[in-house]
Design an enzyme around this catalytic site. Sequence first.
Site, PDB file in Angstrom:
ATOM      1  N   ASN A   9      -3.067 -27.934  18.318  1.00  0.00           N
ATOM      2  CA  ASN A   9      -3.473 -26.630  17.786  1.00  0.00           C
ATOM      3  C   ASN A   9      -3.939 -26.885  16.355  1.00  0.00           C
ATOM      4  O   ASN A   9      -3.120 -27.055  15.454  1.00  0.00           O
ATOM      5  CB  ASN A   9      -2.268 -25.671  17.812  1.00  0.00           C
ATOM      6  CG  ASN A   9      -2.564 -24.360  17.087  1.00  0.00           C
ATOM      7  OD1 ASN A   9      -3.715 -24.068  16.765  1.00  0.00           O
ATOM      8  ND2 ASN A   9      -1.526 -23.585  16.824  1.00  0.00           N
ATOM      9  N   LYS A  11      -5.291 -24.950  14.304  1.00  0.00           N
ATOM     10  CA  LYS A  11      -5.203 -23.794  13.401  1.00  0.00           C
ATOM     11  C   LYS A  11      -6.514 -23.683  12.608  1.00  0.00           C
ATOM     12  O   LYS A  11      -7.559 -24.072  13.119  1.00  0.00           O
ATOM     13  CB  LYS A  11      -3.965 -23.902  12.512  1.00  0.00           C
ATOM     14  CG  LYS A  11      -2.700 -24.197  13.337  1.00  0.00           C
ATOM     15  CD  LYS A  11      -1.427 -23.960  12.597  1.00  0.00           C
ATOM     16  CE  LYS A  11      -0.259 -24.294  13.529  1.00  0.00           C
ATOM     17  NZ  LYS A  11       1.034 -23.914  12.981  1.00  0.00           N
ATOM     18  N   HIS A  94       0.355 -16.864  19.728  1.00  0.00           N
ATOM     19  CA  HIS A  94       0.952 -17.767  18.738  1.00  0.00           C
ATOM     20  C   HIS A  94       1.702 -16.928  17.701  1.00  0.00           C
ATOM     21  O   HIS A  94       1.272 -15.832  17.347  1.00  0.00           O
ATOM     22  CB  HIS A  94      -0.129 -18.620  18.072  1.00  0.00           C
ATOM     23  CG  HIS A  94       0.464 -19.707  17.236  1.00  0.00           C
ATOM     24  ND1 HIS A  94       0.924 -19.483  15.962  1.00  0.00           N
ATOM     25  CD2 HIS A  94       0.709 -21.017  17.508  1.00  0.00           C
ATOM     26  CE1 HIS A  94       1.427 -20.618  15.487  1.00  0.00           C
ATOM     27  NE2 HIS A  94       1.302 -21.564  16.404  1.00  0.00           N
ATOM     28  N   GLU A  96       1.851 -17.054  14.629  1.00  0.00           N
ATOM     29  CA  GLU A  96       1.058 -16.655  13.451  1.00  0.00           C
ATOM     30  C   GLU A  96       0.199 -15.425  13.772  1.00  0.00           C
ATOM     31  O   GLU A  96      -0.026 -14.583  12.914  1.00  0.00           O
ATOM     32  CB  GLU A  96       0.214 -17.847  12.973  1.00  0.00           C
ATOM     33  CG  GLU A  96       1.100 -18.899  12.309  1.00  0.00           C
ATOM     34  CD  GLU A  96       0.626 -20.335  12.425  1.00  0.00           C
ATOM     35  OE1 GLU A  96      -0.558 -20.578  12.739  1.00  0.00           O
ATOM     36  OE2 GLU A  96       1.469 -21.245  12.217  1.00  0.00           O
ATOM     37  N   GLU A 166       7.966 -22.051  21.014  1.00  0.00           N
ATOM     38  CA  GLU A 166       7.807 -22.471  19.620  1.00  0.00           C
ATOM     39  C   GLU A 166       8.741 -21.654  18.730  1.00  0.00           C
ATOM     40  O   GLU A 166       8.401 -20.529  18.342  1.00  0.00           O
ATOM     41  CB  GLU A 166       6.365 -22.248  19.157  1.00  0.00           C
ATOM     42  CG  GLU A 166       5.350 -23.050  19.929  1.00  0.00           C
ATOM     43  CD  GLU A 166       4.085 -23.311  19.096  1.00  0.00           C
ATOM     44  OE1 GLU A 166       3.697 -24.477  19.001  1.00  0.00           O
ATOM     45  OE2 GLU A 166       3.525 -22.358  18.539  1.00  0.00           O
ATOM     46  N   GLY A 172       5.643 -25.908  11.303  1.00  0.00           N
ATOM     47  CA  GLY A 172       5.118 -26.326  10.006  1.00  0.00           C
ATOM     48  C   GLY A 172       6.179 -26.539   8.943  1.00  0.00           C
ATOM     49  O   GLY A 172       5.870 -26.693   7.767  1.00  0.00           O
ATOM     50  N   SER A 209       6.923 -28.646  14.674  1.00  0.00           N
ATOM     51  CA  SER A 209       7.204 -29.918  13.993  1.00  0.00           C
ATOM     52  C   SER A 209       7.450 -31.063  14.967  1.00  0.00           C
ATOM     53  O   SER A 209       8.287 -31.930  14.714  1.00  0.00           O
ATOM     54  CB  SER A 209       8.367 -29.772  13.008  1.00  0.00           C
ATOM     55  OG  SER A 209       8.039 -28.824  11.997  1.00  0.00           O
TER      56      SER A 209
HETATM   57  P1  PGA Z   1       3.521 -27.643  13.806  1.00  0.00           P
HETATM   58  O1  PGA Z   1       2.804 -26.376  14.501  1.00  0.00           O
HETATM   59  O2  PGA Z   1       3.464 -28.772  14.788  1.00  0.00           O
HETATM   60  O3  PGA Z   1       2.692 -27.911  12.569  1.00  0.00           O
HETATM   61  O4  PGA Z   1       4.914 -27.231  13.489  1.00  0.00           O
HETATM   62  C1  PGA Z   1       2.980 -26.100  15.849  1.00  0.00           C
HETATM   63  C2  PGA Z   1       2.248 -24.835  16.206  1.00  0.00           C
HETATM   64  O5  PGA Z   1       2.220 -23.885  15.408  1.00  0.00           O
HETATM   65  O6  PGA Z   1       1.663 -24.727  17.313  1.00  0.00           O
END
Ligand code: PGA
Length: 247
Positions: A9, A11, A94, A96, A166, A172, A209
């Site tokens: 992903n 982003k 997601h 976000e 998630e 992140g 992560s």
């Molecule tokens: P990350 O993000 O691996 O940077 O924690 C995962 C995601 O948001 O899909």
Amino acid sequence: MRRKLVVGNWKMNGSRAVNAALLSGITAGLDGAAADCAVCAPAPYLAQCESALAGTPVAWGAQDLSAHAGGAFTGEVSAAMLADFACKYVIVGHSERRAYHAESNELVAKKAVAALEAGLTPIVCVGETLAEREAGRTGAVVSAQLDAVLALLDDAAAARIVLAYEPVWAIGTGKTATPEMAQEVHAQLRAQLKQKNAADAVQILYGGSMKPDNAKELMAQPDIDGGLIGGAALKAADFLAIIHATR
Ligand code: PGA
């Protein structure tokens, strides 16, 4: 036996030049990969993904789509448009999008339906915040998120989704759920899929992560079928190491 699936992903990251280097790095290092893999790019770069990845084992997809089929929805991108660029996947719900764009469980469910109707595979994201986990509400939160989607799908459609667990507090942040914590939620989600006879078919990815050094242990859990990777998907070597951790 479900195949493993590793999805990047990106982003809101990338540029034509950066993407070109990343995609060629990924395709060059895939020999011997045992997992399926894909990248979910920002919408303007889907054409670039199509031309760089067509004919390779790497699939591509988008990070969001409209619940509407078309028309007066300025700024939105429809499922049919994504299909026009040969997307295989689209991420829906997601955290976000849920947090910054106030996407409700019901809207996420409609987006999953729109994706399926266009022949795309929605990667449906569920996950609890830190406050929800600390309040002991993880199970209830993810179950309500998945229920809203399953409510709109018949058994055949439910079997075509990909699910991603998630935990919001792990995205992140460098804090990963332990393999045991993740497995516990994955097992619950798997049990919930039984109501649609989709428990055996649906790949359930872990995200938050996931890195080269923790991927193997996470993906060795019986109900973890792969990863949805943010930060580590922006470096070809790290993304490849995660893909190869499924061997
Ligand atoms: P990350 O993000 O691996 O940077 O924690 C995962 C995601 O948001 O899909």
